[in-house]
Design a protein around this motif. Structure first.
Motif, PDB file in Angstrom:
ATOM      1  N   UNK A  86       0.856  -1.179   0.000  1.00 22.88           N
ATOM      2  CA  UNK A  86       0.000   0.000   0.000  1.00 22.88           C
ATOM      3  C   UNK A  86       0.893   1.230   0.000  1.00 22.88           C
ATOM      4  N   UNK A  87       0.570   2.248  -0.799  1.00 21.80           N
ATOM      5  CA  UNK A  87       1.368   3.475  -0.765  1.00 21.80           C
ATOM      6  C   UNK A  87       1.386   4.078   0.646  1.00 21.80           C
ATOM      7  N   UNK A  88       2.512   4.635   1.035  1.00 17.64           N
ATOM      8  CA  UNK A  88       2.659   5.183   2.381  1.00 17.64           C
ATOM      9  C   UNK A  88       1.590   6.218   2.692  1.00 17.64           C
ATOM     10  N   UNK A  89       1.221   7.030   1.720  1.00 22.49           N
ATOM     11  CA  UNK A  89       0.206   8.063   1.956  1.00 22.49           C
ATOM     12  C   UNK A  89      -1.123   7.457   2.401  1.00 22.49           C
ATOM     13  N   UNK A  90      -1.404   6.238   1.955  1.00 29.27           N
ATOM     14  CA  UNK A  90      -2.632   5.562   2.367  1.00 29.27           C
ATOM     15  C   UNK A  90      -2.431   4.746   3.645  1.00 29.27           C
ATOM     16  N   UNK A  91      -1.341   4.028   3.721  1.00 30.16           N
ATOM     17  CA  UNK A  91      -1.113   3.109   4.827  1.00 30.16           C
ATOM     18  C   UNK A  91      -0.724   3.760   6.139  1.00 30.16           C
ATOM     19  N   UNK A  92      -0.206   4.979   6.115  1.00 29.29           N
ATOM     20  CA  UNK A  92       0.250   5.630   7.339  1.00 29.29           C
ATOM     21  C   UNK A  92      -0.753   6.637   7.885  1.00 29.29           C
ATOM     22  N   UNK A  93      -1.919   6.693   7.325  1.00 33.48           N
ATOM     23  CA  UNK A  93      -2.948   7.597   7.851  1.00 33.48           C
ATOM     24  C   UNK A  93      -3.363   7.127   9.237  1.00 33.48           C
TER      25      UNK A  93
END
Length: 59
Positions: A44-51
């Motif tokens: 998963x892209x970090x922008x999505x997974x680190x929310x």
């Protein structure tokens, strides 16, 4: 980018977790600048997974 490329042999133990370098050129022979092409990693892209989830209550 050159530093990232130079560390590849030193990170051999974690190589399966890293993108593989397909091509790199620092001579500007093909493109008028340095470039490095790498494979994509599954996930998963970090922008999505680190929310972080928002709390109830407005904060």
């Amino acid at each position: 980018m050159r530093n990232e490329y130079a560390t590849v042999p030193h990170l051999a133990k974690i190589a399966p977790l890293m993108p593989r370098v397909i091509a790199a050129d620092w001579t500007h022979e093909f493109v008028g600048r340095d470039y490095m092409v790498q494979t994509l990693l599954d996930g998963v892209p970090a922008a999505e997974g680190l929310r972080t989830p928002r709390r109830c209550g407005g904060r």
